[in-house]
Design a protein around this motif. Structure first.
Motif, PDB file in Angstrom:
ATOM      1  N   ILE A  45      10.792   5.956  18.209  1.00  0.00           N
ATOM      2  CA  ILE A  45      11.106   6.469  16.881  1.00  0.00           C
ATOM      3  C   ILE A  45      10.388   5.711  15.786  1.00  0.00           C
ATOM      4  O   ILE A  45      10.015   6.292  14.769  1.00  0.00           O
ATOM      5  N   ASN A  46      10.105   4.410  16.011  1.00  0.00           N
ATOM      6  CA  ASN A  46       9.431   3.707  14.938  1.00  0.00           C
ATOM      7  C   ASN A  46       7.962   4.049  14.845  1.00  0.00           C
ATOM      8  O   ASN A  46       7.346   3.859  13.804  1.00  0.00           O
ATOM      9  N   ASN A  47       7.379   4.555  15.929  1.00  0.00           N
ATOM     10  CA  ASN A  47       6.006   5.045  15.816  1.00  0.00           C
ATOM     11  C   ASN A  47       5.968   6.327  14.997  1.00  0.00           C
ATOM     12  O   ASN A  47       4.991   6.617  14.314  1.00  0.00           O
ATOM     13  N   HIS A  48       7.049   7.113  15.077  1.00  0.00           N
ATOM     14  CA  HIS A  48       7.051   8.387  14.362  1.00  0.00           C
ATOM     15  C   HIS A  48       7.535   8.225  12.927  1.00  0.00           C
ATOM     16  O   HIS A  48       6.956   8.783  12.003  1.00  0.00           O
ATOM     17  N   LEU A  49       8.651   7.504  12.752  1.00  0.00           N
ATOM     18  CA  LEU A  49       9.347   7.549  11.474  1.00  0.00           C
ATOM     19  C   LEU A  49       9.286   6.242  10.701  1.00  0.00           C
ATOM     20  O   LEU A  49      10.115   6.000   9.850  1.00  0.00           O
ATOM     21  N   CYS A  50       8.328   5.406  11.012  1.00  0.00           N
ATOM     22  CA  CYS A  50       8.268   4.141  10.282  1.00  0.00           C
ATOM     23  C   CYS A  50       7.599   4.361   8.938  1.00  0.00           C
ATOM     24  O   CYS A  50       6.533   4.966   8.867  1.00  0.00           O
ATOM     25  N   VAL A  51       8.215   3.880   7.878  1.00  0.00           N
ATOM     26  CA  VAL A  51       7.644   3.990   6.532  1.00  0.00           C
ATOM     27  C   VAL A  51       7.198   2.598   6.118  1.00  0.00           C
ATOM     28  O   VAL A  51       7.906   1.625   6.353  1.00  0.00           O
ATOM     29  N   VAL A  52       6.022   2.533   5.516  1.00  0.00           N
ATOM     30  CA  VAL A  52       5.489   1.239   5.080  1.00  0.00           C
ATOM     31  C   VAL A  52       6.474   0.573   4.131  1.00  0.00           C
ATOM     32  O   VAL A  52       7.049   1.217   3.269  1.00  0.00           O
ATOM     33  N   MET A  87     -13.139   7.916  -0.975  1.00  0.00           N
ATOM     34  CA  MET A  87     -11.867   7.222  -0.757  1.00  0.00           C
ATOM     35  C   MET A  87     -11.651   6.206  -1.870  1.00  0.00           C
ATOM     36  O   MET A  87     -10.584   6.104  -2.421  1.00  0.00           O
ATOM     37  N   ALA A  88     -12.719   5.469  -2.207  1.00  0.00           N
ATOM     38  CA  ALA A  88     -12.568   4.447  -3.255  1.00  0.00           C
ATOM     39  C   ALA A  88     -12.298   5.101  -4.594  1.00  0.00           C
ATOM     40  O   ALA A  88     -11.471   4.638  -5.367  1.00  0.00           O
ATOM     41  N   ALA A  89     -12.984   6.206  -4.827  1.00  0.00           N
ATOM     42  CA  ALA A  89     -12.800   6.886  -6.116  1.00  0.00           C
ATOM     43  C   ALA A  89     -11.388   7.434  -6.213  1.00  0.00           C
ATOM     44  O   ALA A  89     -10.732   7.325  -7.243  1.00  0.00           O
ATOM     45  N   SER A  90     -10.919   8.015  -5.117  1.00  0.00           N
ATOM     46  CA  SER A  90      -9.577   8.584  -5.163  1.00  0.00           C
ATOM     47  C   SER A  90      -8.540   7.496  -5.305  1.00  0.00           C
ATOM     48  O   SER A  90      -7.483   7.697  -5.875  1.00  0.00           O
ATOM     49  N   LEU A  91      -8.857   6.300  -4.782  1.00  0.00           N
ATOM     50  CA  LEU A  91      -7.937   5.169  -4.937  1.00  0.00           C
ATOM     51  C   LEU A  91      -7.672   4.922  -6.411  1.00  0.00           C
ATOM     52  O   LEU A  91      -6.558   4.693  -6.830  1.00  0.00           O
ATOM     53  N   LEU A  92      -8.732   4.989  -7.203  1.00  0.00           N
ATOM     54  CA  LEU A  92      -8.572   4.675  -8.619  1.00  0.00           C
ATOM     55  C   LEU A  92      -7.949   5.824  -9.380  1.00  0.00           C
ATOM     56  O   LEU A  92      -7.262   5.626 -10.366  1.00  0.00           O
ATOM     57  N   SER A  93      -8.181   7.043  -8.942  1.00  0.00           N
ATOM     58  CA  SER A  93      -7.717   8.174  -9.729  1.00  0.00           C
ATOM     59  C   SER A  93      -6.387   8.718  -9.222  1.00  0.00           C
ATOM     60  O   SER A  93      -5.854   9.656  -9.779  1.00  0.00           O
ATOM     61  N   GLN A  94      -5.849   8.148  -8.176  1.00  0.00           N
ATOM     62  CA  GLN A  94      -4.599   8.663  -7.617  1.00  0.00           C
ATOM     63  C   GLN A  94      -3.454   8.441  -8.587  1.00  0.00           C
ATOM     64  O   GLN A  94      -3.387   7.458  -9.288  1.00  0.00           O
ATOM     65  N   ALA A  95      -2.482   9.363  -8.584  1.00  0.00           N
ATOM     66  CA  ALA A  95      -1.359   9.251  -9.512  1.00  0.00           C
ATOM     67  C   ALA A  95      -0.378   8.185  -9.052  1.00  0.00           C
ATOM     68  O   ALA A  95      -0.329   7.836  -7.887  1.00  0.00           O
ATOM     69  N   MET A  96       0.443   7.717  -9.984  1.00  0.00           N
ATOM     70  CA  MET A  96       1.456   6.723  -9.650  1.00  0.00           C
ATOM     71  C   MET A  96       2.500   7.356  -8.724  1.00  0.00           C
ATOM     72  O   MET A  96       2.755   8.537  -8.782  1.00  0.00           O
ATOM     73  N   LEU A 118      -1.953  -6.165  -0.939  1.00  0.00           N
ATOM     74  CA  LEU A 118      -1.932  -4.862  -0.269  1.00  0.00           C
ATOM     75  C   LEU A 118      -0.601  -4.149  -0.497  1.00  0.00           C
ATOM     76  O   LEU A 118      -0.546  -2.956  -0.763  1.00  0.00           O
ATOM     77  N   LEU A 119       0.467  -4.931  -0.422  1.00  0.00           N
ATOM     78  CA  LEU A 119       1.793  -4.336  -0.597  1.00  0.00           C
ATOM     79  C   LEU A 119       1.977  -3.816  -2.016  1.00  0.00           C
ATOM     80  O   LEU A 119       2.512  -2.743  -2.241  1.00  0.00           O
ATOM     81  N   VAL A 132      -3.382   3.828  -0.088  1.00  0.00           N
ATOM     82  CA  VAL A 132      -3.173   2.522   0.544  1.00  0.00           C
ATOM     83  C   VAL A 132      -2.001   2.605   1.514  1.00  0.00           C
ATOM     84  O   VAL A 132      -2.013   2.028   2.595  1.00  0.00           O
ATOM     85  N   GLU A 133      -0.998   3.369   1.106  1.00  0.00           N
ATOM     86  CA  GLU A 133       0.156   3.515   1.996  1.00  0.00           C
ATOM     87  C   GLU A 133      -0.270   4.165   3.302  1.00  0.00           C
ATOM     88  O   GLU A 133       0.148   3.781   4.381  1.00  0.00           O
ATOM     89  N   ASN A 134      -1.158   5.172   3.192  1.00  0.00           N
ATOM     90  CA  ASN A 134      -1.654   5.830   4.404  1.00  0.00           C
ATOM     91  C   ASN A 134      -2.415   4.862   5.280  1.00  0.00           C
ATOM     92  O   ASN A 134      -2.261   4.854   6.491  1.00  0.00           O
ATOM     93  N   ILE A 135      -3.257   4.028   4.658  1.00  0.00           N
ATOM     94  CA  ILE A 135      -4.054   3.066   5.443  1.00  0.00           C
ATOM     95  C   ILE A 135      -3.129   2.116   6.187  1.00  0.00           C
ATOM     96  O   ILE A 135      -3.313   1.831   7.370  1.00  0.00           O
ATOM     97  N   LEU A 136      -2.094   1.616   5.490  1.00  0.00           N
ATOM     98  CA  LEU A 136      -1.173   0.690   6.150  1.00  0.00           C
ATOM     99  C   LEU A 136      -0.432   1.382   7.282  1.00  0.00           C
ATOM    100  O   LEU A 136      -0.189   0.814   8.336  1.00  0.00           O
TER     101      LEU A 136
END
Lengths: 479, 237
Positions: free
Chosen positions: A131-138, B1-10, B41-42, B51-55
Motif C-alpha cells: 500500500i505504501n508503494n501505491h498510496l504514499c504521499v511525499v 521541465m525547468a521552465a514549468s518549475l518556475l511557472s507552476q502555480a502555488m 527539496l522539501l 518537485v513533488e512528482n520527482i520525489l
C-alpha cells in the motif's frame, strides 16, 4: 462592503447613488464578465459560497465511501497527466456518521464461491500488501492499516460440507491459500472451540484477516486529493438529462437519457450547483437505489426495461463488542459458524466483535441506526456460546449498527452501464463485502471508463445486464 | 521541465507538519539532522507539483530497487561470499540437497523475496535479525514452512506488529522464537504470554513478563505518568 447603505448617501456621494443601488446585480454581472473573459478556466474573483463544486467536471462520482475514493484514485492513476481528467467526488455527510465503510468490521477474505469475488479480494490484498508503494504521499506519514493476519475460519455442517469442498477447489484454482481441516485437526489447533455439528472447516492461511477501514479510506482520499481530485460535501438531488428515443428489435420505444448536469445541493441549504459532466459513477452504497430512481430507473411500466429498479437497498446489521477475559487468545481467526454467527478478536484485552445476519423475514427497520440489544440476547448469544463455551460468561460493552448496500437480486456487486443511461456507471450492491473488494473494483471501473473494457480482472459476470435479463449469479458464502 | 518549475502555480493544500519520507530515511541511516539539500527539496515540494512528482518517482524507484534486490539475492546458507564479495557456486553441484538453515540477517528481504525460499520445505531455522523490510505480510507468507520450521529469529525487525505475530499460528512445529527489540509492540510481556498460549511447544525469548507493567516502587514519583501510561496502554489494546 462593511459600511451601511445610508451613511454613504451624503450630499457629496449623491453622484454615486446609482452605483450602490444595484450593487448585487452589478457584482453578479462583473463576475460573469470575468468568467467569460477566460472561458476555459473556472477561476472567479469573487467566491460566493465556500465548498461549492466546480461548474464543470469530467467524471462525477456520487458517494465518498471507500469504493468512490478508490475509483477516483485509479482514474487519476491511469490518466497520468496532471489535470488531464477532472474528477469530482460528492459525499453527502462530512462526518461519515452513517457511511457503511467506517461502520464495517473491516474483514477481508478470499473464501468465496464465485471466482470473480475471489479474484477481487486477492487483488485487494496484494494492493494492501504494497500500500505504501501505491498510496504514499511525499512529506506525509506512511499508511498503517493495522492489518491482523489471523485468517477466516468457516465451519460447515454435514449438509454443506460438499459445498465447502467445491468452494475449496475453486479458491485453490484461482490462487487463494486456503486449507481444509477435519474436526480432529480443529480440536488440536483450537482447543477452545466446541466441535459439535462441525463436519469440515476451511481456514485462510494468507492474505486474510481484518484491518482498519478508516485508515484505508483516508489513505485513498489523501492520495487522490494530492493528485488533484476535487472533493465536495453535498447531496445529489437530481440530474438534468438530454433524452433520446430508441427503438428495440421488439418495437418497444425506450427513452434513453444522457446525463448533462448533476445537481449538487449544499448541506443545510437550498442552494445547489449544476455540475456539467461527461460521466457519472454511482458509488452511493446503500443510497444507490435512490440515485437510480432519480433517473427514472424502475419507474416505468412493469414489463419494460425502465420498469426494472436497481435492486440495491439498505439493510441494517448490528455489531456487538463483548468482553470475555477467558476467551480465546491470539490465534482467534475470524470465525464464521454455519448458523450465521460470526466472531473475531479485537485488540489484546479480551474483547471480541460479534454479530449475525438476521433472517430474510425479520429484517430490522432501516429508518435509523439504533441497535437492538434483544437481538443479541435472543438470537446471537446462545449460538455463540454453543460454539465457544468460554462465551457463556461475557459482557456486552458496546454496539453499533451499519447499513449493507444489499443487492436483493443475488447479493453480488453490480458493475457496469445501464442501457437507459449511457453515461452512468454503477459500482454498488456489494452486500457486505464492498470494503474488501474496493481497490480492485476501483481499478475495474477506471478501466471501463478510460479503456472501454476490463484489462486486469474480467468482471463481465457482475455486469448490470444480468438484472435486466433476470439471470442471477449466486454466491453461497455470504455472511 | 525547468521552465514549468518556475511557472507552476502555488499549491492549494495547506502545509503539513509531519516529517518527510526523505528525512526519515536520512535519519534512519544515522544522520543527526537532514542536509540542507534535503530541506531545500522539501520546501520546494510544498510549492511546486513538479518537485513533488520527482520525489514521488524517487521513492517509487527506491521501492522497486528493493523488489529487484529480493528477486536476485541468493540464499546464503553458510556458503558466505568471500572477501571480494563473490559467491562460490559449489553448492550447485548438489542440487537435491535440502536447505535446513537460512541466515538472512541484515538483508533487505521482503515478502517478494520469499519466492526464492518457498520450495524449501525442509527449512528448520530462519534468522531474520535486523531486516528492515520484513513486515507482517512476510510473516503471513511463512505458513509454507508450517511442517518444518523449528526456530525463528525476528529480533530488531522494526516493521513487525502483533497482527503479523498472530499469523505465526500456522507454524505448529515452532520451538524457539525470538522477539527482542521490536519497537512497534506496545506490550511485549502480554504478547509473550499470548504467543506461548498460542504455540504451546514454543519457547519465546526476548520479552520479559514485566515489560509494559507499571513498577510499584516508582508509583509515588510518577503518579501523573501512571494515569497517562495506563490510558495509552488501554487505548492501544
Amino acid at each position: 462592503f462593511a459600511f451601511g447603505y445610508n451613511s454613504v448617501i451624503t450630499k457629496r456621494n449623491k453622484f454615486f447613488l446609482p452605483v450602490f443601488r444595484d450593487l448585487d446585480a452589478q457584482l453578479r454581472a462583473f463576475r460573469d464578465k470575468a468568467a467569460a473573459a477566460m472561458p476555459g478556466s473556472d477561476w472567479s474573483p469573487i467566491e460566493l459560497t465556500p465548498g461549492l463544486p466546480p461548474e464543470r467536471a469530467d467524471v462525477v462520482i456520487v458517494g465518498g465511501g471507500v469504493v468512490g475514493w478508490s475509483i477516483a484514485y485509479w482514474l487519476k492513476m491511469k490518466a497520468r497527466v496532471r489535470d488531464g481528467l477532472r474528477v469530482l467526488v460528492v459525499e453527502k455527510d462530512p462526518t461519515y456518521s452513517q457511511a457503511s465503510t467506517v461502520l464495517s468490521c473491516g474483514g477481508i477474505r478470499q473464501q468465496f464461491s464465485l471466482k470473480e469475488n475471489i479474484m477481487l479480494s486477492l487483488f485487494s490484498a496484494h494492493f494492501m500488501k504494497n500500500i505504501n508503494n501505491h498510496l504514499c504521499v511525499v512529506n506525509e506519514d506512511p499508511v498503517d492499516l493495522q492489518f491482523n493476519h489471523s485468517g477466516y475460519l468457516f465451519l460447515a455442517s454435514e449438509k454443506s460440507a460438499h459445498i465447502m469442498e467445491e468452494n475449496y477447489r475453486t479458491q485453490r484454482y484461482v490462487g487463494a491459500k486456503v486449507a481444509l481441516l477435519s474436526p480432529s485437526q480443529l480440536k488440536e489447533r483450537f482447543p477452545w472451540m466446541n466441535m459439535e455439528g462441525v463436519a469440515l472447516a476451511s481456514l485462510g492461511l494468507e492474505n486474510e484477516g481484518w484491518f482498519d477501514p478508516w485508515s484505508l479510506l483516508n489513505a485513498l482520499r489523501r492520495k487522490a486529493v494530492s493528485m488533484g481530485v476535487y472533493q465536495c460535501f453535498g447531496e445529489v438531488t437530481g440530474f438534468k438529462c438530454a433524452a433520446n428515443l430508441a427503438e428495440t428489435t421488439d418495437g418497444e420505444v425506450l427513452n434513453v437519457q444522457r446525463i448533462k448536469y448533476v445537481n449538487v445541493r449544499m448541506p443545510n441549504s437550498l442552494e445547489y450547483q449544476p455540475v456539467e459532466c461527461a460521466v457519472v459513477v454511482n458509488a452511493a452504497g446503500a443510497n444507490s437505489g435512490k440515485i437510480a430512481s432519480m433517473l427514472g430507473i424502475g419507474l416505468g411500466p412493469k414489463e419494460s426495461v425502465s420498469g426494472v429498479p436497481l435492486p440495491v437497498e439498505p439493510r441494517k446489521r448490528f455489531v456487538y463488542v463483548v468482553h470475555c477475559p477467558d476467551g480465546p487468545g491470539l490465534d482467534t481467526p475470524f470465525l464464521i459458524d454455519y448458523s450465521g454467527v460470526y466472531c473475531r478478536r479485537e485488540g489484546l484485552g479480551g474483547n471480541y466483535i460479534t454479530g449475525m445476519s438476521p433472517e430474510e423475514t425479520e429484517e430490522p427497520d432501516i429508518s435509523n441506526l439504533d441497535v437492538d440489544h434483544e437481538f443479541f440476547q435472543e438470537k446471537v448469544w446462545h449460538r455463540l456460546a454453543h460454539r465457544i463455551p468460554a462465551f457463556e460468561q461475557l459482557k456486552v460493552s458496546n454496539a453499533w449498527a451499519g447499513f449493507y448496500d444489499y443487492n436483493t437480486f443475488d447479493q453480488n456487486g453490480i458493475i457496469g452501464l445501464h442501457p437507459l443511461v449511457p453515461n452512468m456507471y454503477f459500482a454498488t450492491g456489494f452486500s457486505g463485502h464492498g470494503l474488501q473488494q474496493s481497490p480492485a473494483v476501483g481499478l475495474a471501473v477506471a478501466e471501463l471508463i478510460l479503456d472501454g473494457g476490463y484489462k486486469t480482472i474480467d468482471l463481465s459476470a457482475l455486469d448490470l445486464k444480468r438484472i435486466l435479463l433476470q439471470e442471477p449469479i449466486l454466491e453461497s458464502n455470504i455472511v | 521541465m525547468a521552465a514549468s518549475l518556475l511557472s507552476q502555480a502555488m499549491k492549494r493544500c495547506s502545509a503539513h507538519t509531519c516529517a518527510a519520507v526523505a528525512v526519515r530515511r536520512a535519519l534512519s541511516s544515522g544522520a543527526a539532522t537532514p542536509s540542507v539539500y534535503t530541506r531545500f527539496l522539501l520546501k520546494l515540494s510544498h510549492y511546486f507539483y513538479d518537485v513533488e512528482n520527482i520525489l514521488d518517482w524517487n521513492n517509487w524507484l527506491r521501492s522497486q530497487g528493493v523488489i529487484h534486490k529480493n528477486r536476485f539475492a541468493g540464499q546464503s546458507e553458510w556458503f558466505r561470499p568471500d572477501s571480494r564479495g563473490r559467491f562460490s557456486y559449489d553448492f550447485m553441484s548438489t542440487p537435491d540437497a535440502k536447505i535446513e538453515e537460512v541466515d538472512l540477517s541484515g538483508t533487505l528481504i521482503n515478502h517478494n523475496g520469499l519466492e526464492n525460499l518457498v520450495k524449501q520445505n525442509k527449512l528448520q531455522t530462519l534468522s531474520l535479525r535486523g531486516c528492515p523490510e520484513v513486515d507482517d505480510w512476510f510473516l503471513a507468507r511463512l505458513h509454507v514452512f508450517g511442517e518444518s520450521l523449528v526456530e525463528l529469529d525476528l529480533s530488531h525487525c522494526s516493521r513487525i506488529t502483533v497482527g503479523g505475530l498472530a499469523a505465526l499460528q500456522n507454524l505448529r512445529k515452532l520451538e524457539r522464537l525470538d522477539i527482542s527489540g521490536l519497537p512497534r509492540l506496545q506490550n511485549p510481556g502480554l504478547v509473550r504470554i499470548l504467543l506461548e498460549e498460542m504455540l504451546p511447544h514454543c519457547q519465546v525469548s526476548g520479552a520479559e513478563y514485566e515489560q509494559g507493567l507499571i513498577q510499584p516502587d516508582s508509583q509515588e514519583q510518577t503518579e501523573g505518568h501512571h494515569e497517562a501510561s495506563t490510558h495509552t496502554g488501554l487505548r492501544h489494546l
